[in-house]
Design a protein around this motif. Structure first.
Motif, short mmCIF file in Angstrom:
data_model
loop_
_atom_site.label_atom_id
_atom_site.label_comp_id
_atom_site.label_asym_id
_atom_site.label_seq_id
_atom_site.Cartn_x
_atom_site.Cartn_y
_atom_site.Cartn_z
N TRP A 154 -7.77 2.51 -7.14
CA TRP A 154 -6.69 2.57 -6.48
C TRP A 154 -5.59 1.88 -6.23
N THR A 176 -3.49 6.69 -11.93
CA THR A 176 -4.15 7.87 -11.29
C THR A 176 -4.04 8.51 -9.56
N TYR A 177 -3.14 7.72 -9.53
CA TYR A 177 -2.17 8.24 -7.93
C TYR A 177 -1.47 9.95 -8.21
N LEU A 186 -2.04 12.77 -6.08
CA LEU A 186 -1.42 13.43 -5.71
C LEU A 186 -1.40 15.32 -6.57
N GLY A 220 4.93 9.32 -8.97
CA GLY A 220 3.92 8.92 -9.25
C GLY A 220 4.55 7.15 -9.79
N TYR A 242 5.86 3.46 -5.54
CA TYR A 242 5.72 2.05 -6.09
C TYR A 242 6.55 0.85 -5.50
N PRO A 281 -0.86 7.58 -1.87
CA PRO A 281 -1.79 6.65 -2.93
C PRO A 281 -2.84 6.50 -2.00
N GLN A 282 -3.05 5.58 -1.21
CA GLN A 282 -3.98 5.06 0.31
C GLN A 282 -4.59 6.49 0.53
N CYS A 325 -4.89 9.11 -1.20
CA CYS A 325 -5.60 10.13 -2.90
C CYS A 325 -6.60 9.07 -2.92
N LEU A 326 -6.11 8.05 -2.78
CA LEU A 326 -7.49 7.08 -4.26
C LEU A 326 -8.20 5.90 -3.12
#
Length: 212
Positions: free
Chosen positions: A10, A15-16, A20, A166, A170, A200-201, A203-204
């Motif tokens: 996560w 990875t995000y 996405l 992505g 952040y 992100p939260q 998706c992961l």
């Protein structure tokens, strides 16, 4: 089992990007949590999927394909889903240029500054300052390149937008103020308005999840 399995963790920005893309293309997939803190990425079973011992990894069970590196995975999914690829070869190549650009000062600056702020890593003061300046310089460049444009390539969203978003998304966790970068903020809002968008939260997850 879904056609695709995304292996990741996560906190991982790369990875995000893939998560996405899967959300925006409405692509069902299983999610396999890889506990990097426990060393799961260095286990033989994972190294058999990704020799680099990194996340993300995407498995396409239908075609027996296993890929690492987020930019490569986005490119593959654009082909497989027929979405976000750009309208022609020229746009596709331009999107790839953006992906390579994003992996430089923008990703280094934002991800490392975020890691410092969240306590994932420690850097000497001068290194931390250099990371922040790297991020700010790249954001200034991005802001200028977005002047008069809605999207990074052509007239619609592509994997370039997904990839760069992505990273830029952040900035808040990195405590980087985007207020001076009006074009970046407007572009990010357009990405967030795309159908299927998730942060992100969403998706992961922090545990493995099977596709609904």
């Amino acid at each position: 089992m879904a056609r695709y399995t995304l292996h990741g963790m996560w906190p991982s920005g790369p990875t995000y990007k893939v998560g996405l893309m899967l959300r925006l293309t409405n692509t069902p997939h299983d999610y396999e949590h890889v506990d990097l803190r426990a060393g799961a990425h260095k286990a033989d079973a994972f190294l058999a999927k990704n020799r680099y011992g990194q996340v993300p990894v995407l498995e396409d069970h239908e075609k027996d394909v296993c890929l690492s590196q987020s930019s490569v995975i986005l490119d593959y999914l654009a082909d497989e889903t027929g979405q976000f690829a750009g309208k022609d070869r020229s746009e596709r190549l331009s999107a790839r240029e953006w992906q390579f650009w994003g992996a430089g000062p923008l990703a280094v600056g934002v991800y490392r500054t975020r890691a410092l702020k969240l306590g994932f890593f420690k850097f000497p003061e001068e290194v931390a300052a250099a990371n922040l300046q790297s991020a700010l310089g790249a954001l200034k460049e991005l802001d200028g390149l977005l002047a008069g444009r809605n999207w990074l390539v052509g007239g619609g969203a592509t994997i370039a937008d997904i990839d760069i978003y992505g990273i830029a998304s952040y900035c808040s966790q990195a405590q980087i103020d985007l207020q001076p970068f009006g074009n970046v903020r407007k572009w990010m809002a357009r990405v967030e308005d795309l159908a299927g968008f998730k942060g992100p939260q969403e998706c992961l997850p922090q545990a493995s999840v099977k596709a609904a």
